[in-house]
Design a protein around this motif. Structure first.
Motif, PDB file in Angstrom:
ATOM      1  N   GLN A  65       0.787  -1.119   0.064  1.00  0.00           N
ATOM      2  CA  GLN A  65      -0.102  -0.122  -0.034  1.00  0.00           C
ATOM      3  C   GLN A  65       0.776   1.507   0.029  1.00  0.00           C
ATOM      4  OE1 GLN A  65      -2.572  -0.425   3.428  1.00  0.00           O
ATOM      5  NE2 GLN A  65      -3.990  -1.852   2.358  1.00  0.00           N
ATOM      6  N   ARG A  66       2.108   1.003   0.816  1.00  0.00           N
ATOM      7  CA  ARG A  66       2.902   2.441   0.728  1.00  0.00           C
ATOM      8  C   ARG A  66       3.563   2.691  -0.441  1.00  0.00           C
ATOM      9  NH1 ARG A  66       0.111   2.839   4.304  1.00  0.00           N
ATOM     10  NH2 ARG A  66       0.748   3.051   6.683  1.00  0.00           N
ATOM     11  N   ILE A  67       3.961   1.554  -1.277  1.00  0.00           N
ATOM     12  CA  ILE A  67       4.746   1.914  -2.569  1.00  0.00           C
ATOM     13  C   ILE A  67       3.557   2.218  -3.556  1.00  0.00           C
ATOM     14  CG2 ILE A  67       5.906   0.461  -4.304  1.00  0.00           C
ATOM     15  CD1 ILE A  67       7.582   1.254  -1.987  1.00  0.00           C
ATOM     16  N   SER A  68       2.289   1.635  -3.534  1.00  0.00           N
ATOM     17  CA  SER A  68       1.274   2.046  -4.537  1.00  0.00           C
ATOM     18  C   SER A  68       0.806   3.639  -4.267  1.00  0.00           C
ATOM     19  CB  SER A  68       0.143   0.967  -4.102  1.00  0.00           C
ATOM     20  OG  SER A  68      -1.056   1.245  -4.835  1.00  0.00           O
ATOM     21  N   ALA A  69       0.727   4.053  -3.078  1.00  0.00           N
ATOM     22  CA  ALA A  69       0.413   5.486  -2.913  1.00  0.00           C
ATOM     23  C   ALA A  69       1.408   6.274  -3.598  1.00  0.00           C
ATOM     24  CB  ALA A  69       0.500   5.588  -1.341  1.00  0.00           C
ATOM     25  N   LEU A  70       2.855   5.822  -3.380  1.00  0.00           N
ATOM     26  CA  LEU A  70       3.805   6.833  -3.576  1.00  0.00           C
ATOM     27  C   LEU A  70       3.888   6.813  -5.277  1.00  0.00           C
ATOM     28  CD1 LEU A  70       6.164   8.564  -3.037  1.00  0.00           C
ATOM     29  CD2 LEU A  70       7.721   6.493  -2.569  1.00  0.00           C
ATOM     30  N   SER A  71       3.648   5.499  -5.580  1.00  0.00           N
ATOM     31  CA  SER A  71       3.756   5.278  -7.325  1.00  0.00           C
ATOM     32  C   SER A  71       2.324   6.176  -8.164  1.00  0.00           C
ATOM     33  CB  SER A  71       3.500   3.804  -7.612  1.00  0.00           C
ATOM     34  OG  SER A  71       3.561   3.631  -9.177  1.00  0.00           O
ATOM     35  N   SER A  72       1.317   6.207  -7.111  1.00  0.00           N
ATOM     36  CA  SER A  72       0.228   7.014  -7.662  1.00  0.00           C
ATOM     37  C   SER A  72       0.568   8.249  -7.730  1.00  0.00           C
ATOM     38  CB  SER A  72      -0.845   6.552  -6.924  1.00  0.00           C
ATOM     39  OG  SER A  72      -1.270   5.146  -6.882  1.00  0.00           O
ATOM     40  N   PHE A  73       1.037   8.965  -6.924  1.00  0.00           N
ATOM     41  CA  PHE A  73       1.363  10.315  -7.032  1.00  0.00           C
ATOM     42  C   PHE A  73       2.399  10.558  -8.197  1.00  0.00           C
ATOM     43  CE2 PHE A  73       4.644  13.448  -5.658  1.00  0.00           C
ATOM     44  CZ  PHE A  73       3.717  14.591  -6.001  1.00  0.00           C
ATOM     45  N   LEU A  74       3.377   9.776  -8.145  1.00  0.00           N
ATOM     46  CA  LEU A  74       4.611   9.875  -9.222  1.00  0.00           C
ATOM     47  C   LEU A  74       3.943   9.822 -10.636  1.00  0.00           C
ATOM     48  CD1 LEU A  74       7.507   8.270  -7.227  1.00  0.00           C
ATOM     49  CD2 LEU A  74       7.082  10.626  -7.809  1.00  0.00           C
ATOM     50  N   LYS A  75       2.907   9.122 -10.698  1.00  0.00           N
ATOM     51  CA  LYS A  75       2.446   8.996 -12.022  1.00  0.00           C
ATOM     52  C   LYS A  75       1.568  10.094 -12.395  1.00  0.00           C
ATOM     53  CE  LYS A  75      -0.686   5.972 -14.722  1.00  0.00           C
ATOM     54  NZ  LYS A  75      -1.733   4.623 -14.612  1.00  0.00           N
ATOM     55  N   TYR A  76       1.023  10.772 -11.521  1.00  0.00           N
ATOM     56  CA  TYR A  76       0.367  11.818 -11.721  1.00  0.00           C
ATOM     57  C   TYR A  76       1.215  13.087 -11.828  1.00  0.00           C
ATOM     58  CZ  TYR A  76      -2.091  16.382 -10.191  1.00  0.00           C
ATOM     59  OH  TYR A  76      -2.260  17.588 -10.360  1.00  0.00           O
ATOM     60  N   ALA A  77       2.374  13.135 -11.141  1.00  0.00           N
ATOM     61  CA  ALA A  77       3.388  14.162 -11.339  1.00  0.00           C
ATOM     62  C   ALA A  77       4.159  14.197 -12.733  1.00  0.00           C
ATOM     63  CB  ALA A  77       4.384  14.081 -10.173  1.00  0.00           C
ATOM     64  N   SER A  78       4.321  12.792 -13.236  1.00  0.00           N
ATOM     65  CA  SER A  78       5.042  12.700 -14.257  1.00  0.00           C
ATOM     66  C   SER A  78       4.212  13.263 -15.483  1.00  0.00           C
ATOM     67  CB  SER A  78       5.492  11.165 -14.644  1.00  0.00           C
ATOM     68  OG  SER A  78       3.907  10.379 -14.800  1.00  0.00           O
ATOM     69  N   SER A  84      10.234  14.051 -12.703  1.00  0.00           N
ATOM     70  CA  SER A  84       9.710  13.082 -11.818  1.00  0.00           C
ATOM     71  C   SER A  84       9.647  11.664 -12.442  1.00  0.00           C
ATOM     72  CB  SER A  84       8.295  13.435 -11.456  1.00  0.00           C
ATOM     73  OG  SER A  84       7.461  13.246 -12.589  1.00  0.00           O
ATOM     74  N   LEU A  85       9.864  11.755 -13.851  1.00  0.00           N
ATOM     75  CA  LEU A  85       9.940  10.469 -14.438  1.00  0.00           C
ATOM     76  C   LEU A  85      10.858   9.222 -13.890  1.00  0.00           C
ATOM     77  CD1 LEU A  85       9.690  11.545 -18.227  1.00  0.00           C
ATOM     78  CD2 LEU A  85       7.928  10.064 -16.841  1.00  0.00           C
ATOM     79  N   GLY A  86      12.017   9.654 -13.634  1.00  0.00           N
ATOM     80  CA  GLY A  86      13.202   8.893 -13.136  1.00  0.00           C
ATOM     81  C   GLY A  86      12.561   8.323 -11.704  1.00  0.00           C
ATOM     82  N   ALA A  87      11.953   9.130 -10.810  1.00  0.00           N
ATOM     83  CA  ALA A  87      11.585   8.642  -9.540  1.00  0.00           C
ATOM     84  C   ALA A  87      10.387   7.822  -9.754  1.00  0.00           C
ATOM     85  CB  ALA A  87      11.212   9.753  -8.849  1.00  0.00           C
ATOM     86  N   TYR A  88       9.626   8.127 -10.659  1.00  0.00           N
ATOM     87  CA  TYR A  88       8.169   7.386 -10.972  1.00  0.00           C
ATOM     88  C   TYR A  88       8.488   5.957 -11.438  1.00  0.00           C
ATOM     89  CZ  TYR A  88       4.301   5.090 -13.329  1.00  0.00           C
ATOM     90  OH  TYR A  88       3.229   4.541 -13.696  1.00  0.00           O
ATOM     91  N   ASN A  89       9.722   5.718 -12.397  1.00  0.00           N
ATOM     92  CA  ASN A  89      10.098   4.548 -12.977  1.00  0.00           C
ATOM     93  C   ASN A  89      10.678   3.575 -11.524  1.00  0.00           C
ATOM     94  OD1 ASN A  89       9.517   4.904 -15.544  1.00  0.00           O
ATOM     95  ND2 ASN A  89      11.307   5.796 -15.880  1.00  0.00           N
ATOM     96  N   ALA A  90      11.247   4.346 -10.968  1.00  0.00           N
ATOM     97  CA  ALA A  90      12.224   3.418  -9.752  1.00  0.00           C
ATOM     98  C   ALA A  90      11.202   3.023  -8.688  1.00  0.00           C
ATOM     99  CB  ALA A  90      13.120   4.495  -9.095  1.00  0.00           C
ATOM    100  N   VAL A  91      10.154   3.726  -8.400  1.00  0.00           N
ATOM    101  CA  VAL A  91       9.091   3.370  -7.411  1.00  0.00           C
ATOM    102  C   VAL A  91       8.244   2.219  -8.193  1.00  0.00           C
ATOM    103  CG1 VAL A  91       7.365   4.066  -6.129  1.00  0.00           C
ATOM    104  CG2 VAL A  91       9.243   5.525  -6.361  1.00  0.00           C
ATOM    105  N   SER A  92       7.885   2.864  -9.328  1.00  0.00           N
ATOM    106  CA  SER A  92       6.611   1.599  -9.933  1.00  0.00           C
ATOM    107  C   SER A  92       7.441   0.158 -10.479  1.00  0.00           C
ATOM    108  CB  SER A  92       6.293   2.024 -11.137  1.00  0.00           C
ATOM    109  OG  SER A  92       7.187   2.580 -12.240  1.00  0.00           O
ATOM    110  N   GLN A  93       8.833   0.115 -10.303  1.00  0.00           N
ATOM    111  CA  GLN A  93       9.148  -1.079 -10.585  1.00  0.00           C
ATOM    112  C   GLN A  93       9.726  -1.706  -9.244  1.00  0.00           C
ATOM    113  OE1 GLN A  93      12.763  -0.502 -13.289  1.00  0.00           O
ATOM    114  NE2 GLN A  93      11.133   0.578 -14.947  1.00  0.00           N
ATOM    115  N   THR A  94       9.525  -1.026  -8.095  1.00  0.00           N
ATOM    116  CA  THR A  94       9.911  -1.819  -6.811  1.00  0.00           C
ATOM    117  C   THR A  94       9.272  -2.985  -6.515  1.00  0.00           C
ATOM    118  OG1 THR A  94      10.327   0.508  -5.837  1.00  0.00           O
ATOM    119  CG2 THR A  94       9.982  -1.340  -4.375  1.00  0.00           C
ATOM    120  N   GLN A  95      10.079  -4.279  -6.267  1.00  0.00           N
ATOM    121  CA  GLN A  95       9.407  -5.444  -6.296  1.00  0.00           C
ATOM    122  C   GLN A  95       9.086  -5.551  -4.751  1.00  0.00           C
ATOM    123  OE1 GLN A  95       9.216  -7.915  -8.577  1.00  0.00           O
ATOM    124  NE2 GLN A  95       9.803  -6.045  -9.833  1.00  0.00           N
TER     125      GLN A  95
END
Length: 322
Positions: A65-78, A84-95
């Motif tokens: 849930q924590r990673i999903s919340a962060l990923s959702s914001f970064l997707k919006y920001a991207s 923000s694209l680099g941060a979004y890629n890093a977070v969305s690919q977190t296993q």
């Protein structure tokens, strides 16, 4: 977490759970107002997950849930800031760790029979209880859906039906078994109600209101499951039985009766057949459990149990050439 981005004249601030702030402050030495996109790297996310798991004792679901919340914001920001694209890629690919699937408790056909035989057949309250539980199982309805049933939702005919008001204001017409129809007719007669004159009244009232509540249904299920366990200790071995267990039971029993999954989806009012597919795994689990309990024999032919030659590691065509 406050993430600052953009030029000096433009900043985007996103407020996320405080645990993120705590991680960056304690582990990375970065106060919340200094966190930037460049701080969100793959390595940082891996460290963050380990911190959530080892220091905060978060479950797999909470970590996700924590990673999903962060990923959702970064997707919006991207969509608004290239930074923000680099941060979004890093977070969305977190296993994230896999969330174990919950095995929900359900009743066997015999346990359903036991439950429905417990309420006494005398008195309005007991008649209501057995009718409610029987309809609960027969319709596979959710607790709130049963609470919302009106007398006018019932149709007595050659094939009697009941209208269920589901999620999203969607309704579905379901057939009722003859046994449940008999219970409902007797129950309405005891209350002095008819389909014609009392259409807008709720089918199941409580002692204090004209509509039963989900809490009341929960108490009823708990009451009768407790009695059933006491009277039949060889049954009801699962923990956590709830009103939803009737719905689960109906779905599993329909699968055991070889009803196609698409019909079960429509019957239960699922939006997608993927939601219904969970019962396939449960059904297979019940098959394995039964086979194990009954210690089913494989009846392997004796010819397959003969001992192998001593030089088994030598291929046959070499053996024959000797």
């Amino acid at each position: 977490m406050n993430i600052c981005c953009g030029s000096k004249t433009k900043r985007i601030i996103a407020r996320l759970p405080k645990n993120n702030d705590q991680f960056f402050k304690e582990i990375k030495g970065i106060p919340h107002y200094r966190i930037n996109y460049s701080d969100l790297t793959t390595k940082t996310m891996d460290e963050y997950l380990l911190w959530l798991q080892n220091e905060k004792n978060y479950s797999a679901a909470s970590q996700k849930q924590r990673i999903s919340a962060l990923s959702s914001f970064l997707k919006y920001a991207s969509g608004r800031e290239m930074a923000s694209l680099g941060a979004y890629n890093a977070v969305s690919q977190t296993q994230t760790p896999k969330v174990p699937r919950t095995v929900f408790p359900y009743f066997s056909a015999e346990e359903i029979r036991i439950l429905l035989s417990i309420p006494e057949k005398e008195g309005k309250s007991d008649s209501r209880d057995v009718t409610l539980l029987a309809l609960f199982y027969d319709s596979g309805a959710r607790a709130q859906e049963v609470c919302d049933i009106l007398i006018g939702d019932i149709t007595f005919a050659k094939t009697s039906t009941i209208r269920i008001h589901g999620k999203g204001n969607k309704t579905r017409e379901l057939p009722m078994s003859s046994d449940v129809v008999k219970l409902i007719k007797r129950y309405l007669a005891e209350r002095g109600k008819t389909l014609k004159d009392n259409r807008d009244e709720h089918l199941f009232p409580s002692q204090r209101s004209d509509q039963i509540t989900t809490a009341c249904i929960r108490n009823l299920v708990c009451k009768y499951v407790t009695l059933a366990k006491s009277n039949h200790p060889d049954y009801f071995k699962e923990d956590g039985y709830s009103p939803h267990s009737f719905r689960h039971s109906k779905a599993v029993h329909m699968l055991e009766a070889v009803v196609p999954l698409i019909y079960i989806r429509n019957f239960l009012g699922h939006e997608s057949v993927q939601t219904t597919e969970i019962y396939l795994r449960i059904h297979q689990g019940s098959v394995s459990k039964i086979l194990k309990e009954r210690k089913a024999e494989t009846n392997i032919p004796n010819t397959l149990e003969q001992s192998h030659p001593k030089n088994q590691d030598i291929p046959d065509f070499i053996q024959n050439a000797r």
